[in-house]
Write an enzyme that holds these catalytic residues in place. Structure first.
Site, mmCIF file in Angstrom:
data_model
loop_
_atom_site.group_PDB
_atom_site.id
_atom_site.type_symbol
_atom_site.label_atom_id
_atom_site.label_comp_id
_atom_site.label_asym_id
_atom_site.label_seq_id
_atom_site.Cartn_x
_atom_site.Cartn_y
_atom_site.Cartn_z
ATOM 1 N N ASN A 8 65.532 51.931 -6.197
ATOM 2 C CA ASN A 8 66.035 50.625 -5.784
ATOM 3 C C ASN A 8 64.933 49.956 -4.965
ATOM 4 O O ASN A 8 64.743 50.291 -3.803
ATOM 5 C CB ASN A 8 67.310 50.827 -4.939
ATOM 6 N N LYS A 10 64.797 47.027 -3.895
ATOM 7 C CA LYS A 10 65.311 45.983 -2.990
ATOM 8 C C LYS A 10 64.462 44.713 -3.139
ATOM 9 O O LYS A 10 64.006 44.433 -4.240
ATOM 10 C CB LYS A 10 65.372 46.509 -1.551
ATOM 11 N N HIS A 94 76.088 47.925 -3.285
ATOM 12 C CA HIS A 94 75.179 48.562 -2.323
ATOM 13 C C HIS A 94 75.614 48.164 -0.912
ATOM 14 O O HIS A 94 76.087 47.043 -0.701
ATOM 15 C CB HIS A 94 73.740 48.111 -2.604
ATOM 16 N N GLU A 96 74.060 47.183 1.559
ATOM 17 C CA GLU A 96 73.446 45.944 2.067
ATOM 18 C C GLU A 96 74.191 44.722 1.523
ATOM 19 O O GLU A 96 74.357 43.724 2.219
ATOM 20 C CB GLU A 96 71.950 45.909 1.709
ATOM 21 N N GLU A 164 76.113 56.847 -0.704
ATOM 22 C CA GLU A 164 75.036 56.474 0.201
ATOM 23 C C GLU A 164 75.602 56.235 1.600
ATOM 24 O O GLU A 164 76.107 55.131 1.885
ATOM 25 C CB GLU A 164 74.361 55.184 -0.284
ATOM 26 N N GLY A 170 67.423 54.073 4.944
ATOM 27 C CA GLY A 170 66.247 53.527 5.613
ATOM 28 C C GLY A 170 66.017 54.044 7.021
ATOM 29 O O GLY A 170 65.211 53.484 7.765
ATOM 30 N N SER A 210 67.517 57.863 2.533
ATOM 31 C CA SER A 210 66.352 58.594 3.059
ATOM 32 C C SER A 210 65.917 59.781 2.197
ATOM 33 O O SER A 210 65.431 60.779 2.734
ATOM 34 C CB SER A 210 66.601 59.031 4.507
HETATM 35 P P1 PGA Z 1 66.366 54.520 1.400
HETATM 36 O O1 PGA Z 1 67.375 53.509 0.666
HETATM 37 O O2 PGA Z 1 65.945 55.545 0.364
HETATM 38 O O3 PGA Z 1 65.218 53.655 1.835
HETATM 39 O O4 PGA Z 1 67.095 55.134 2.522
HETATM 40 C C1 PGA Z 1 68.332 53.981 -0.245
HETATM 41 C C2 PGA Z 1 69.129 52.818 -0.771
HETATM 42 O O5 PGA Z 1 69.344 51.854 -0.029
HETATM 43 O O6 PGA Z 1 69.563 52.832 -1.932
#
Ligand code: PGA
Length: 248
Positions: A8, A10, A94, A96, A164, A170, A210
Site C-alpha cells: 500500500n 498510500k 483502510h 486512514e 490492521e 506506521g 509495521s
Molecule cells: P505500515 O502501514 O506498514 O507503514 O505500518 C500499513 C498500512 O497502513 O497498510
C-alpha cells in the site's frame, strides 16, 4: 493458499517509479511459487505500473474507490474506473480512510460491493485502536467492523480481509505473535459462522501494521496469516522483495 504480499503505497510515488520497469525486474527475478505480489499505488499510477509490470507476476490494485457507478461526485473515482485502469484488487476501509475521511462500516460495505460488481477483489481492512486493545475490546470491535463491512450477498471466493491494528500502522509497534494469531483465528471463526468452515478457510486474511523484513518471517509463519499488507516498508522495492521472500 498462496501468500499475498500487498503493498500500500498510500500517497507516495510518482511517474518515475513506473518508468523504471527494470527496478521491478531486478527485485522480483527470484520468483517464488508460493507468493503473489500486489502493488497498490496512487490511482493515477495504475496504468503505468500495469504496463511496467507486464510479463512479471505482479498484480496492480487501487487504494480506494467510490461506491457509486458514476455521476456527480467531484474528485471521486468509481470501482469500474479502477478496473478500467488495470486494477485487480481495491483496498477498502483502510483505517486512514475510516479516521481521516469518516468512512463508516456501511460505506465500506458499499465500496466492497461495488468492487465485487466489477469482478475485482476488495481487501477489506479492520482493526482496533490502542484504547480499544488496552480495554480488552479488540475482538469485539474487529468482529463488529468485519460484519458491518462485508457486502450483502458476498462470496468468500471474492474477498480478502486485512487485520490492521490502528496503533501498529506506521508506528514500528506490532502486537505479540499470540495476539495476531488469536485475532486471525477470531476473524476466521466469524467468517466460518457466516459462510461455513470450508468456505471460510479459503478467504485470505492479511496482517498489516509495521511489517518489515525483520519481522515478516515470524508473522507470515502464523497459521491463519495468509499474507501481509505493507505500507512504509513497501516503498522500497528491495525491502518489499525481502518481505516476499519470508513467505513460508
Ligand atoms: P505500515 O502501514 O506498514 O507503514 O505500518 C500499513 C498500512 O497502513 O497498510
Amino acid at each position: 493458499m498462496k501468500t499475498l504480499i500487498a503493498a500500500n503505497w498510500k500517497m507516495n510515488g510518482d511517474l518515475s517509479w513506473a518508468q523504471k520497469p527494470e527496478v521491478f525486474r531486478q527485485v522480483f527475478k527470484v520468483e517464488q511459487e508460493s507468493v503473489d505480489i500486489l502493488i497498490c499505488p496512487p490511482a493515477y499510477l495504475i496504468p503505468s505500473l500495469v504496463a511496467a509490470s507486464k510479463s512479471l507476476d505482479i498484480s496492480i490494485g487501487a487504494q480506494d474507490c467510490h461506491f457509486a457507478t458514476g455521476g456527480a461526485f467531484t474528485g471521486e473515482m468509481s470501482a469500474s474506473m479502477m478496473a478500467d485502469a488495470g486494477a485487480k484488487y481495491v483496498i477498502v476501509g483502510h483505517s486512514e480512510r475510516r479516521a481521516l475521511f469518516g468512512e463508516s462500516d456501511e460505506v465500506v460495505a458499499k465500496k466492497a460491493a461495488a468492487v465485487n460488481d466489477t469482478g475485482m477483489i476488495p481487501i477489506i481492512c479492520v482493526g482496533e485502536n490502542r484504547g480499544q486493545r488496552e480495554a480488552g475490546q479488540a475482538d469485539e470491535i474487529v468482529g463488529a467492523q468485519l460484519i458491518g463491512s462485508l457486502p450483502e450477498n458476498t462470496y468468500p471466493a471474492t474477498l480478502i480481509i486485512a487485520y490492521e491494528p490502528v496503533w501498529a500502522i506506521g508506528t514500528g509497534l506490532i502486537p505479540t505473535l499470540e495476539d495476531i494469531a488469536s485475532m486471525h483465528d477470531h476473524i476466521r471463526g466469524i467468517l466460518g459462522t457466516l459462510f461455513g468452515e470450508n468456505k471460510a478457510s479459503t478467504v485470505p486474511i492479511l496482517y498489516g501494521g509495521s511489517v518489515k523484513p525483520s519481522n515478516a518471517k515470524e508473522i507470515l509463519a502464523l497459521s491463519d496469516v495468509n499474507g501481509a499488507l505493507i505500507g512504509g516498508a513497501s516503498l522500497d522495492m528491495d525491502s518489499l522483495a525481502a518481505i516476499a521472500k519470508c513467505a513460508p
